[in-house]
Design a protein around this motif. Structure first.
Motif, PDB file in Angstrom:
ATOM      1  N   LYS A   1       0.817  -1.212   0.000  1.00 53.66           N
ATOM      2  CA  LYS A   1       0.000   0.000   0.000  1.00 53.66           C
ATOM      3  C   LYS A   1       0.859   1.274   0.000  1.00 53.66           C
ATOM      4  O   LYS A   1       0.345   2.372   0.137  1.00 53.66           O
ATOM      5  CB  LYS A   1      -0.930   0.012   1.217  1.00 53.66           C
ATOM      6  N   ASN A   2       2.183   1.097  -0.108  1.00 57.41           N
ATOM      7  CA  ASN A   2       3.140   2.208  -0.040  1.00 57.41           C
ATOM      8  C   ASN A   2       3.054   2.950   1.290  1.00 57.41           C
ATOM      9  O   ASN A   2       3.152   4.173   1.346  1.00 57.41           O
ATOM     10  CB  ASN A   2       2.956   3.172  -1.216  1.00 57.41           C
ATOM     11  N   PHE A   3       2.839   2.198   2.368  1.00 60.18           N
ATOM     12  CA  PHE A   3       2.822   2.745   3.713  1.00 60.18           C
ATOM     13  C   PHE A   3       4.174   2.496   4.362  1.00 60.18           C
ATOM     14  O   PHE A   3       4.847   1.507   4.069  1.00 60.18           O
ATOM     15  CB  PHE A   3       1.750   2.077   4.578  1.00 60.18           C
ATOM     16  N   LEU A   4       4.549   3.365   5.272  1.00 58.06           N
ATOM     17  CA  LEU A   4       5.749   3.205   6.082  1.00 58.06           C
ATOM     18  C   LEU A   4       5.335   2.569   7.399  1.00 58.06           C
ATOM     19  O   LEU A   4       4.425   3.065   8.067  1.00 58.06           O
ATOM     20  CB  LEU A   4       6.408   4.562   6.328  1.00 58.06           C
ATOM     21  N   LEU A   5       5.979   1.480   7.784  1.00 62.65           N
ATOM     22  CA  LEU A   5       5.684   0.809   9.046  1.00 62.65           C
ATOM     23  C   LEU A   5       6.835   1.013  10.021  1.00 62.65           C
ATOM     24  O   LEU A   5       7.995   0.790   9.677  1.00 62.65           O
ATOM     25  CB  LEU A   5       5.461  -0.697   8.832  1.00 62.65           C
ATOM     26  N   GLU A   6       6.481   1.448  11.222  1.00 63.54           N
ATOM     27  CA  GLU A   6       7.430   1.528  12.317  1.00 63.54           C
ATOM     28  C   GLU A   6       6.891   0.678  13.457  1.00 63.54           C
ATOM     29  O   GLU A   6       5.675   0.516  13.591  1.00 63.54           O
ATOM     30  CB  GLU A   6       7.606   2.968  12.787  1.00 63.54           C
ATOM     31  N   VAL A   7       7.795   0.142  14.270  1.00 55.01           N
ATOM     32  CA  VAL A   7       7.395  -0.702  15.396  1.00 55.01           C
ATOM     33  C   VAL A   7       7.972  -0.108  16.673  1.00 55.01           C
ATOM     34  O   VAL A   7       9.151   0.245  16.721  1.00 55.01           O
ATOM     35  CB  VAL A   7       7.901  -2.152  15.212  1.00 55.01           C
ATOM     36  N   GLU A   8       7.118   0.001  17.688  1.00 54.38           N
ATOM     37  CA  GLU A   8       7.562   0.458  19.002  1.00 54.38           C
ATOM     38  C   GLU A   8       7.491  -0.721  19.966  1.00 54.38           C
ATOM     39  O   GLU A   8       6.482  -1.419  20.023  1.00 54.38           O
ATOM     40  CB  GLU A   8       6.679   1.598  19.515  1.00 54.38           C
ATOM     41  N   VAL A   9       8.574  -0.928  20.705  1.00 55.71           N
ATOM     42  CA  VAL A   9       8.703  -2.069  21.613  1.00 55.71           C
ATOM     43  C   VAL A   9       9.228  -1.571  22.956  1.00 55.71           C
ATOM     44  O   VAL A   9      10.118  -0.720  22.988  1.00 55.71           O
ATOM     45  CB  VAL A   9       9.693  -3.112  21.030  1.00 55.71           C
ATOM     46  N   SER A  10       8.698  -2.119  24.045  1.00 58.27           N
ATOM     47  CA  SER A  10       9.239  -1.786  25.367  1.00 58.27           C
ATOM     48  C   SER A  10       9.856  -3.004  26.058  1.00 58.27           C
ATOM     49  O   SER A  10      10.697  -2.857  26.929  1.00 58.27           O
ATOM     50  CB  SER A  10       8.164  -1.159  26.257  1.00 58.27           C
ATOM     51  N   SER A  11       9.455  -4.199  25.660  1.00 59.15           N
ATOM     52  CA  SER A  11       9.964  -5.425  26.274  1.00 59.15           C
ATOM     53  C   SER A  11      11.366  -5.747  25.749  1.00 59.15           C
ATOM     54  O   SER A  11      11.576  -5.856  24.546  1.00 59.15           O
ATOM     55  CB  SER A  11       9.017  -6.591  25.957  1.00 59.15           C
ATOM     56  N   SER A  12      12.302  -5.918  26.671  1.00 58.17           N
ATOM     57  CA  SER A  12      13.671  -6.233  26.251  1.00 58.17           C
ATOM     58  C   SER A  12      13.742  -7.600  25.564  1.00 58.17           C
ATOM     59  O   SER A  12      14.531  -7.791  24.646  1.00 58.17           O
ATOM     60  CB  SER A  12      14.630  -6.181  27.438  1.00 58.17           C
ATOM     61  N   SER A  13      12.906  -8.550  25.970  1.00 54.36           N
ATOM     62  CA  SER A  13      12.934  -9.875  25.340  1.00 54.36           C
ATOM     63  C   SER A  13      12.423  -9.810  23.891  1.00 54.36           C
ATOM     64  O   SER A  13      12.957 -10.478  23.008  1.00 54.36           O
ATOM     65  CB  SER A  13      12.141 -10.893  26.148  1.00 54.36           C
ATOM     66  N   ILE A  14      11.394  -8.998  23.640  1.00 51.89           N
ATOM     67  CA  ILE A  14      10.900  -8.856  22.266  1.00 51.89           C
ATOM     68  C   ILE A  14      11.925  -8.100  21.422  1.00 51.89           C
ATOM     69  O   ILE A  14      12.185  -8.463  20.271  1.00 51.89           O
ATOM     70  CB  ILE A  14       9.527  -8.158  22.240  1.00 51.89           C
ATOM     71  N   LEU A  15      12.551  -7.094  21.995  1.00 56.13           N
ATOM     72  CA  LEU A  15      13.585  -6.354  21.274  1.00 56.13           C
ATOM     73  C   LEU A  15      14.745  -7.280  20.905  1.00 56.13           C
ATOM     74  O   LEU A  15      15.239  -7.253  19.773  1.00 56.13           O
ATOM     75  CB  LEU A  15      14.068  -5.188  22.127  1.00 56.13           C
ATOM     76  N   LYS A  16      15.152  -8.142  21.824  1.00 58.78           N
ATOM     77  CA  LYS A  16      16.222  -9.104  21.539  1.00 58.78           C
ATOM     78  C   LYS A  16      15.800 -10.073  20.438  1.00 58.78           C
ATOM     79  O   LYS A  16      16.600 -10.403  19.557  1.00 58.78           O
ATOM     80  CB  LYS A  16      16.597  -9.882  22.808  1.00 58.78           C
ATOM     81  N   LEU A  17      14.553 -10.517  20.479  1.00 60.07           N
ATOM     82  CA  LEU A  17      14.040 -11.410  19.444  1.00 60.07           C
ATOM     83  C   LEU A  17      14.092 -10.734  18.074  1.00 60.07           C
ATOM     84  O   LEU A  17      14.523 -11.341  17.089  1.00 60.07           O
ATOM     85  CB  LEU A  17      12.605 -11.839  19.778  1.00 60.07           C
ATOM     86  N   PHE A  18      13.680  -9.476  18.007  1.00 61.57           N
ATOM     87  CA  PHE A  18      13.733  -8.731  16.744  1.00 61.57           C
ATOM     88  C   PHE A  18      15.163  -8.632  16.220  1.00 61.57           C
ATOM     89  O   PHE A  18      15.411  -8.795  15.030  1.00 61.57           O
ATOM     90  CB  PHE A  18      13.144  -7.331  16.911  1.00 61.57           C
ATOM     91  N   HIS A  19      16.105  -8.364  17.126  1.00 63.02           N
ATOM     92  CA  HIS A  19      17.505  -8.259  16.700  1.00 63.02           C
ATOM     93  C   HIS A  19      18.068  -9.614  16.278  1.00 63.02           C
ATOM     94  O   HIS A  19      18.826  -9.703  15.316  1.00 63.02           O
ATOM     95  CB  HIS A  19      18.360  -7.624  17.795  1.00 63.02           C
ATOM     96  N   LEU A  20      17.670 -10.684  16.982  1.00 66.33           N
ATOM     97  CA  LEU A  20      18.093 -12.035  16.604  1.00 66.33           C
ATOM     98  C   LEU A  20      17.621 -12.384  15.195  1.00 66.33           C
ATOM     99  O   LEU A  20      18.338 -13.020  14.426  1.00 66.33           O
ATOM    100  CB  LEU A  20      17.512 -13.059  17.581  1.00 66.33           C
TER     101      LEU A  20
END
Length: 105
Positions: free
Chosen positions: A70-89
């Motif tokens: 759809k030509n949209f820009l997606l950003e994700v906001e995270v506060s959980s350190s475990s979810i942030l680590k999962l995203f980086h993994l």
């Protein structure tokens, strides 16, 4: 999933963990929310959740693909350190903008 229309973007506020047990319903909610959005910037707000599994990652990637179509820009906001680590993994930082948000309790 709450859809919050703001002036410069639309926020999709996740209120429950992105897990296999609720993936079908979350996927439908994300699809319905995206169909109702006309703002080209979408923020997936995951600051209220603490757990995500591989199916949750798949949901985020599916949302990214739908936004790109759809030509949209997606950003994700995270506060959980475990979810942030999962995203980086999973190296999701190479595919989308992930922002860590500190939530005061």
């Amino acid at each position: 999933m709450q859809v919050i229309q703001e002036k410069e973007h639309t926020r999709l506020l996740a209120e429950e963990d992105f897990l296999v047990t609720n993936a079908n319903r979350l996927q439908l909610e994300l699809i319905e929310a995206l169909e109702a959005i006309d703002n080209p910037k979408v923020i997936l707000d995951l600051t209220e959740i603490t757990r995500m599994d591989s199916i949750g990652i798949k949901l985020v990637l599916g949302l990214l693909k739908s936004c790109e179509q759809k030509n949209f820009l997606l950003e994700v906001e995270v506060s959980s350190s475990s979810i942030l680590k999962l995203f980086h993994l999973c190296k999701l930082g190479q595919l989308l903008n992930i922002r860590e948000v500190v939530v005061n309790e």
